[in-house]
Scaffold this motif. Structure first.
Motif, PDB file in Angstrom:
ATOM      1  N   UNK B  38       5.633  -5.962 -20.549  1.00  0.00           N
ATOM      2  CA  UNK B  38       4.731  -5.273 -19.627  1.00  0.00           C
ATOM      3  C   UNK B  38       5.365  -5.197 -18.241  1.00  0.00           C
ATOM      4  N   UNK B  39       6.043  -6.259 -17.899  1.00  0.00           N
ATOM      5  CA  UNK B  39       6.752  -6.290 -16.627  1.00  0.00           C
ATOM      6  C   UNK B  39       7.825  -5.188 -16.573  1.00  0.00           C
ATOM      7  N   UNK B  40       8.552  -5.087 -17.701  1.00  0.00           N
ATOM      8  CA  UNK B  40       9.588  -4.049 -17.755  1.00  0.00           C
ATOM      9  C   UNK B  40       8.967  -2.658 -17.583  1.00  0.00           C
ATOM     10  N   UNK B  41       7.862  -2.412 -18.315  1.00  0.00           N
ATOM     11  CA  UNK B  41       7.271  -1.071 -18.214  1.00  0.00           C
ATOM     12  C   UNK B  41       6.791  -0.795 -16.795  1.00  0.00           C
ATOM     13  N   UNK B  42       6.316  -1.852 -16.140  1.00  0.00           N
ATOM     14  CA  UNK B  42       5.880  -1.623 -14.765  1.00  0.00           C
ATOM     15  C   UNK B  42       7.069  -1.335 -13.852  1.00  0.00           C
ATOM     16  N   UNK B  43       8.124  -2.138 -14.026  1.00  0.00           N
ATOM     17  CA  UNK B  43       9.338  -1.904 -13.229  1.00  0.00           C
ATOM     18  C   UNK B  43       9.879  -0.493 -13.441  1.00  0.00           C
ATOM     19  N   UNK B  44       9.717  -0.011 -14.683  1.00  0.00           N
ATOM     20  CA  UNK B  44      10.336   1.269 -15.042  1.00  0.00           C
ATOM     21  C   UNK B  44       9.427   2.459 -14.780  1.00  0.00           C
ATOM     22  N   UNK B  45       8.186   2.220 -14.349  1.00  0.00           N
ATOM     23  CA  UNK B  45       7.240   3.338 -14.300  1.00  0.00           C
ATOM     24  C   UNK B  45       7.716   4.450 -13.356  1.00  0.00           C
ATOM     25  N   UNK B  46       8.258   4.074 -12.185  1.00  0.00           N
ATOM     26  CA  UNK B  46       8.721   5.100 -11.237  1.00  0.00           C
ATOM     27  C   UNK B  46       9.856   5.923 -11.841  1.00  0.00           C
ATOM     28  N   UNK B  47      10.831   5.187 -12.415  1.00  0.00           N
ATOM     29  CA  UNK B  47      11.974   5.879 -13.013  1.00  0.00           C
ATOM     30  C   UNK B  47      11.522   6.784 -14.164  1.00  0.00           C
ATOM     31  N   UNK B  69      15.223  11.602  -2.707  1.00  0.00           N
ATOM     32  CA  UNK B  69      14.792  11.850  -1.331  1.00  0.00           C
ATOM     33  C   UNK B  69      13.344  12.296  -1.295  1.00  0.00           C
ATOM     34  N   UNK B  70      12.956  13.097  -2.280  1.00  0.00           N
ATOM     35  CA  UNK B  70      11.567  13.567  -2.312  1.00  0.00           C
ATOM     36  C   UNK B  70      10.619  12.391  -2.524  1.00  0.00           C
ATOM     37  N   UNK B  71      11.013  11.446  -3.378  1.00  0.00           N
ATOM     38  CA  UNK B  71      10.179  10.271  -3.608  1.00  0.00           C
ATOM     39  C   UNK B  71       9.993   9.492  -2.309  1.00  0.00           C
ATOM     40  N   UNK B  72      11.083   9.304  -1.585  1.00  0.00           N
ATOM     41  CA  UNK B  72      10.992   8.599  -0.298  1.00  0.00           C
ATOM     42  C   UNK B  72      10.083   9.359   0.662  1.00  0.00           C
ATOM     43  N   UNK B 228       7.273   8.468  -5.908  1.00  0.00           N
ATOM     44  CA  UNK B 228       7.357   7.892  -4.564  1.00  0.00           C
ATOM     45  C   UNK B 228       6.074   7.169  -4.192  1.00  0.00           C
ATOM     46  N   UNK B 229       4.927   7.754  -4.571  1.00  0.00           N
ATOM     47  CA  UNK B 229       3.638   7.123  -4.279  1.00  0.00           C
ATOM     48  C   UNK B 229       3.467   5.829  -5.063  1.00  0.00           C
ATOM     49  N   UNK B 230       3.882   5.867  -6.355  1.00  0.00           N
ATOM     50  CA  UNK B 230       3.790   4.647  -7.167  1.00  0.00           C
ATOM     51  C   UNK B 230       4.604   3.528  -6.520  1.00  0.00           C
TER      52      UNK B 230
END
Lengths: 479, 318
Positions: B38-47, B69-72, B228-230
């Motif tokens: 679950x930790x991995x999926x959370x870490x990976x959610x943005x990517x 850049x758009x995410x930032x 970026x929001x996540x």
């Protein structure tokens, strides 16, 4: 009879089960200019590639001066004295004429490092003079030369590249395709020089007049088989045409099934096409046939909706997404009606539809899920046809629909076109294959410099049509 | 020779299984646990979100370098609006709109003006990055200006039995599902694949190529903004460079996924596997205390091996 310089016996080659050459024979004497003729797809380029060592034949006996030899690669072809001047000239436009000429040998050096420009230019000048060419300065950039002059430069480069093995036979692939009449004259003078020097030329062309003027003998390829013409001085122009086509024109085309109706299906750009009628577009290449078809087709999205369909000239470049499955190619213009509300895909229905349409055009494929890449050229073209016909169009626009298609598939495609006209479809067919236009069309529009010049009944001879293409009267003497 | 096609289609999948098996062996206590995954999926959610969006343009043979850049920028825009007292829905809405607009701009450059995607999005990458610095004044925006509820979103989740599925993971799954439906089940997706297969043939078959490029790039921009929001929610702050690592990883994930399809076309589920490979490797190697620079070399090598196997077997076949 003297031993021929080059003899090919029983050359056969198949691609993926489709024979390209079937026991072809070719024999060229020393000091002979020998024509290799045949329609598109007859096997000319395969034969040349075998000579050049680029393609390995399935079986062949090759003899030079009566001794059996093997041509395994480009280097062994070179050692045997074979030189190739290809259709698309491989020149480096940014470099000088002299550099292009000596490129294969390597530049002469001064002290092992610096280029010896003086010697380089002298070698090039001598090479050109050997051809009797004095109007080209070796220091000129290649880019500034006309196509004809580039051809002369390429030939002199081929003459020069005799390191280890003197040039015996020049293979020229459609050398006059891009030449003006004057340049052609220069080339012929060069051919005569080569002949006088005892070397030979294999002259690949489908221009009958040129071959009759310039060549001693001809070998004609037809559907992968060869016919030796004998001495050209002893046969007529018409004999040679008969050798090339091998059949009277009407046999090769399915019979006309219905007469065109009176209703007009398309009217514009100097063309009127009735329902059920096939109107051909003839003309020298680049007279605007493709452009006219594109103009008539207009915006693709609207054209498909309004019942027009288009089979473009470049099957791989414009007709198909080769990596996509057959059914996706067929249904692409018709997704609007084959989907739920125009939005959600119904792949099962699409596949059934595509399989049906594939059957209509006699498509031979293991499954419509196969990618189009896995099909032969003829079957790929049938996919393009299935795609075009799937919307039951009222106007079908065809640009060179049988280019690079084998004989069997060709007949299938002709039959399909004919069948569709009985259902009232109007067809505009652009083709550079004159017998095809004569055999298939009701009327032929001859195009010159971008517009329709004249429209004639399709019941005319090939020579008459060719004359019209050149802007002469139909009965003018061939020049 | 017979093994080669199998290796090509499933090599990446087999590689993933080997990586998992290796990490399970080396980390018997911590790796194969629900908590860690679950930790991995959370870490990976943005990517995952960025890579899913990247898949949409890569289906057309284009790509988008500006997603990081758009995410930032999106994070910064939302944080600035928070600091100006706007409510969460307004700030998030404007940030997403910024992503849509930025993506549309990319689409205009590539689809209408006809600039190569590499050049066009390289330029907008710089522009979006500069904009993020200007809007934020170059500072990290954090602390009390970020509403608590915004930061809490990333910390909370849905309790299913004994485990809590993080909100971020669910958003990522939802985005993947949407992109999957779009690409695999709609005429829009089919036409995108047609454009990728042969742009000219698609055009002649009546696909409005220009409009599709505009839409596709807009969606990619939107997904970048969402990622970026996540990210901003997860760290409860925004700084103008925090999305910069996403772009290369997203492209790498799509490429890894492309090694698994018949004709080498991107598929969004395959992209997810690409993301998982990158993420699982990172997670496991971190737990094994492998130096981060060594990790970079390892990840790069794995991408090269996967793509090489795919390229080699493809050239063998033709």
């Amino acid at each position: 009879m003297a031993v021929p310089l080059l003899e090919l016996e029983n050359v056969s080659k198949s691609y993926a089960g489709t024979p390209a050459l079937r026991q072809v024979n070719l024999s060229i004497g020393a000091g002979e200019v020998h024509a290799l003729m045949g329609e598109n797809g007859a096997g000319k380029s395969t034969l040349i590639k075998i000579l050049a060592g680029v393609v390995a034949p399935d079986s062949a006996t090759i003899r030079v001066d009566g001794k059996a030899v093997q041509i395994e690669d480009a280097a062994s072809a070179h050692r045997l004295g074979l030189r190739f001047i290809h259709q698309e000239l491989n020149v480096v436009p940014a470099l000088s004429v002299a550099e292009n000429i000596v490129m294969a040998q390597g530049y002469p050096r001064r002290g092992g490092i610096l280029v010896d420009w003086q010697t380089l230019n002298r070698i090039a000048k001598e090479a050109l003079e050997r051809l009797g060419v004095s109007h080209i300065d070796p220091r000129t950039r290649m880019a500034r030369l006309s196509t004809g002059d580039r051809m002369l430069v390429k030939i002199s480069a081929a003459l020069l590249s005799s390191d280890g093995a003197p040039a015996r036979l020049y293979v020229m692939d459609e050398p006059t395709a891009a030449l003006t009449r004057e340049e052609t004259g220069k080339l012929f003078a060069v051919l005569n020089q080569i002949r006088a020097s005892g070397s030979s030329v294999l002259y690949v062309s489908h221009r009958i007049d040129e071959v009759m003027t310039m060549c001693d003998r001809a070998t004609v390829l037809r559907d992968g088989q060869s016919v030796d013409s004998g001495l050209l001085s002893q046969i007529t122009h018409d004999d040679l045409v008969a050798l090339m086509t091998g059949r009277t024109v009407s046999e090769a085309y399915p019979p006309r099934l219905a007469e065109p109706s009176g209703k007009i299906a398309y009217d514009g750009h100097g063309l009127t096409v009735r329902r059920g009628e096939i109107v051909g577009l003839a003309g020298l290449s680049g007279s605007g046939q493709t452009e006219l078809l594109r103009t008539i087709f207009g915006s693709p999205a609207r054209a498909w909706r309004t019942g027009a369909a288009y089979v473009p000239k470049e099957r791989r470049g414009e007709g198909l997404a080769l990596g996509r499955p057959i059914f996706e190619n067929i249904t692409l213009p018709h997704l609007g009606t084959l989907s739920l509300g125009g939005a959600m895909l119904m792949p099962r229905r699409e596949r059934l539809f595509a399989a049906d349409r594939g059957e209509d055009v006699r498509l031979r494929a293991a499954s419509v899920k196969q990618s189009a890449r896995q099909l032969s050229g003829g079957n790929q073209q049938k996919v393009v046809f299935a795609k075009a016909l799937s919307g039951d169009p009222s106007l079908l626009l065809l640009d060179e629909p049988t280019r690079g298609v084998d004989v069997g598939a060709k007949f299938d495609i002709y039959s399909i076109i004919r069948e569709m006209t009985t259902k009232g479809m109007a067809v505009i067919l652009a083709s550079s294959d004159l017998p095809e236009l004569i055999g298939l069309c009701d009327r032929i529009a001859v195009m010159r410099s971008g517009r329709v010049d004249t429209i004639v009944d399709a019941r005319l001879t090939e020579d008459a049509l060719l004359n019209l293409c050149y802007g002469r009267g139909p009965n003018a003497e061939a020049a | 020779m017979r093994a080669l096609p199998i290796l090509r289609r499933f090599g990446t999948l087999i590689g993933f299984a080997l990586i998992v098996a290796f990490l399970w062996w080396r980390l018997p206590d911590t790796f194969m646990t629900a908590r860690n995954w679950l930790n991995i999926t959370q870490q990976l959610s943005m990517l995952t979100v960025v890579a899913a969006g990247m898949t949409v343009v890569m289906v057309m043979n284009d790509f988008d370098l500006s997603v990081g850049s758009m995410a930032s920028l999106a994070g910064i825009v939302a944080a600035m609006l928070f600091s100006l007292g706007y409510p969460i829905w307004a700030a998030v809405g404007v940030a997403l709109l910024a992503g849509l607009a930025g993506g549309l701009f990319n689409g205009v450059l590539v689809g209408v003006i006809g600039i190569l995607p590499f050049v066009a999005t390289l330029a907008t990458m710089t522009m979006f990055s500069g904009a993020a610095f200007i809007v934020s004044g170059g500072k990290t925006i954090s602390g009390r200006v970020i509403p608590e509820a915004f930061g809490n979103f990333a910390r909370q989740g849905l309790e299913i039995g004994p485990v809590t599925v993080p909100n971020l993971s669910m958003v990522a799954v939802a985005v993947v599902a949407l992109v999957w439906v779009l690409l695999e089940q709609t005429t829009f997706g089919r036409r995108l694949y047609a454009i990728g297969g042969n742009l000219e043939a698609a055009h002649l078959s009546g696909v409005p190529v220009r409009r599709f490029k505009l839409i596709a790039f807009s969606l990619t921009g939107l997904s970048a903004a969402l990622a970026g929001l996540l990210y901003a929610s997860r760290v409860a702050s925004a700084n103008p460079t925090q999305g910069s690592g996403l772009m290369l990883n997203a492209i790498a994930a799509v490429f890894l996924g492309m090694t698994m399809s018949e004709e080498g076309e991107p598929r969004v589920l395959a992209t997810v596997l690409g993301v998982l490979i990158l993420g699982v490797l990172d997670n496991g190697l971190t737990q094994m205390n492998v130096d981060s620079y060594v990790r970079q070399i390892l990840v790069g090598s794995i991408i090269l091996v996967a793509v090489s196997v795919s390229a080699l077997s493809r050239s063998r076949r033709s």
